[in-house]
Design a protein around this motif. Structure first.
Motif, PDB file in Angstrom:
ATOM      1  N   GLU A   1       0.583  -1.140  -0.150  1.00  0.00           N
ATOM      2  CA  GLU A   1      -0.039  -0.114  -0.104  1.00  0.00           C
ATOM      3  C   GLU A   1       0.947   1.201  -0.096  1.00  0.00           C
ATOM      4  N   VAL A   2       1.975   1.185   0.636  1.00  0.00           N
ATOM      5  CA  VAL A   2       3.022   2.501   0.610  1.00  0.00           C
ATOM      6  C   VAL A   2       3.914   2.635  -0.652  1.00  0.00           C
ATOM      7  N   LEU A   3       4.470   1.483  -0.897  1.00  0.00           N
ATOM      8  CA  LEU A   3       5.778   1.414  -1.821  1.00  0.00           C
ATOM      9  C   LEU A   3       4.993   1.016  -3.157  1.00  0.00           C
ATOM     10  N   GLY A   4       3.912   0.165  -3.342  1.00  0.00           N
ATOM     11  CA  GLY A   4       3.484  -0.235  -4.531  1.00  0.00           C
ATOM     12  C   GLY A   4       3.092   1.030  -5.322  1.00  0.00           C
ATOM     13  N   PRO A   5       2.488   2.002  -5.093  1.00  0.00           N
ATOM     14  CA  PRO A   5       2.175   3.364  -5.902  1.00  0.00           C
ATOM     15  C   PRO A   5       3.446   3.863  -6.533  1.00  0.00           C
ATOM     16  N   ILE A   6       4.497   3.936  -5.967  1.00  0.00           N
ATOM     17  CA  ILE A   6       5.818   4.851  -6.156  1.00  0.00           C
ATOM     18  C   ILE A   6       6.475   3.760  -7.130  1.00  0.00           C
ATOM     19  N   PHE A   7       6.627   2.365  -7.010  1.00  0.00           N
ATOM     20  CA  PHE A   7       7.122   1.709  -8.012  1.00  0.00           C
ATOM     21  C   PHE A   7       6.258   1.628  -9.259  1.00  0.00           C
ATOM     22  N   ASN A   8       4.946   1.366  -9.089  1.00  0.00           N
ATOM     23  CA  ASN A   8       4.034   1.441 -10.257  1.00  0.00           C
ATOM     24  C   ASN A   8       4.071   2.420 -11.131  1.00  0.00           C
ATOM     25  N   ASP A   9       4.316   3.830 -10.347  1.00  0.00           N
ATOM     26  CA  ASP A   9       4.029   5.127 -11.091  1.00  0.00           C
ATOM     27  C   ASP A   9       5.365   5.262 -11.966  1.00  0.00           C
ATOM     28  N   HIS A  10       6.565   4.878 -11.304  1.00  0.00           N
ATOM     29  CA  HIS A  10       7.765   5.051 -11.929  1.00  0.00           C
ATOM     30  C   HIS A  10       8.457   3.838 -12.953  1.00  0.00           C
ATOM     31  N   ILE A  11       7.571   2.802 -12.941  1.00  0.00           N
ATOM     32  CA  ILE A  11       8.273   1.669 -13.831  1.00  0.00           C
ATOM     33  C   ILE A  11       7.149   1.275 -14.715  1.00  0.00           C
ATOM     34  N   ASP A  12       7.421   1.753 -15.971  1.00  0.00           N
ATOM     35  CA  ASP A  12       6.707   1.423 -16.986  1.00  0.00           C
ATOM     36  C   ASP A  12       6.759  -0.197 -17.715  1.00  0.00           C
ATOM     37  N   ASP A  13       7.708  -0.582 -17.550  1.00  0.00           N
ATOM     38  CA  ASP A  13       8.037  -2.030 -18.309  1.00  0.00           C
ATOM     39  C   ASP A  13       8.691  -2.886 -17.223  1.00  0.00           C
ATOM     40  N   TRP A  14       7.524  -3.606 -16.441  1.00  0.00           N
ATOM     41  CA  TRP A  14       8.119  -4.455 -15.298  1.00  0.00           C
ATOM     42  C   TRP A  14       8.829  -5.696 -16.023  1.00  0.00           C
ATOM     43  N   PRO A  15       8.467  -6.228 -16.838  1.00  0.00           N
ATOM     44  CA  PRO A  15       9.412  -7.350 -17.135  1.00  0.00           C
ATOM     45  C   PRO A  15      10.799  -7.142 -17.592  1.00  0.00           C
ATOM     46  N   ALA A  16      10.936  -5.937 -18.268  1.00  0.00           N
ATOM     47  CA  ALA A  16      12.275  -5.560 -18.486  1.00  0.00           C
ATOM     48  C   ALA A  16      13.116  -4.994 -16.975  1.00  0.00           C
ATOM     49  N   HIS A  17      12.480  -4.344 -16.371  1.00  0.00           N
ATOM     50  CA  HIS A  17      13.009  -3.824 -15.029  1.00  0.00           C
ATOM     51  C   HIS A  17      13.355  -5.193 -14.076  1.00  0.00           C
TER      52      HIS A  17
END
Length: 131
Positions: free
Chosen positions: A26-42
């Protein structure tokens, strides 16, 4: 540190299970999800990062500090939460040798990123370490 501390599959499992938790947090998810566009590549990049650290493969090419410094509104509590989730993710890992080494490295990484974040964003303040 020998390359036999873990396998590439163990690194894959660690990275994917941990970041699945992060994405749902709930805290970290929005930060990561807002800044990572391509999860498989990341995730591939994160596997390279951890393979370089744990197995000394030298596969990671990148500079995490500038990307983290550019994120808005990070706090020490967020870094502490990341570390707690990381440790929790590894607590039942069958390879406790790898888990212990990864946890120790994660602590040093979080400390460096937090100090670098403060120096980059608040150069007029004294940087304070994580507890």
């Amino acid at each position: 540190m020998p390359a036999d501390i873990c396998t590439e599959e163990e690194i894959h499992q660690m990275v994917h299970s941990f970041y699945a938790r992060i994405r749902e947090d709930e805290v970290l998810g929005p930060i990561f999800n807002d800044h990572i566009d391509d999860w498989p590549a990341h995730l591939v990049k994160l596997e390279d990062f951890w393979s370089s650290l744990l197995r000394r493969t030298g596969r990671f090419m990148g500079q995490p500090m500038p990307k983290h410094v550019a994120l808005p509104h990070l706090t020490a509590e967020m870094f502490e939460r990341w570390l707690a989730l990381f440790a929790d993710n590894l607590k039942d890992n069958p390879n406790q040798r790898m888990a212990a080494q990864a946890n120790a490295m994660a602590g040093r990484i979080a400390q460096r990123l937090w100090l670098g974040y403060q120096m980059g964003n608040f150069p007029d303040r004294e940087a304070t370490p994580l507890p």
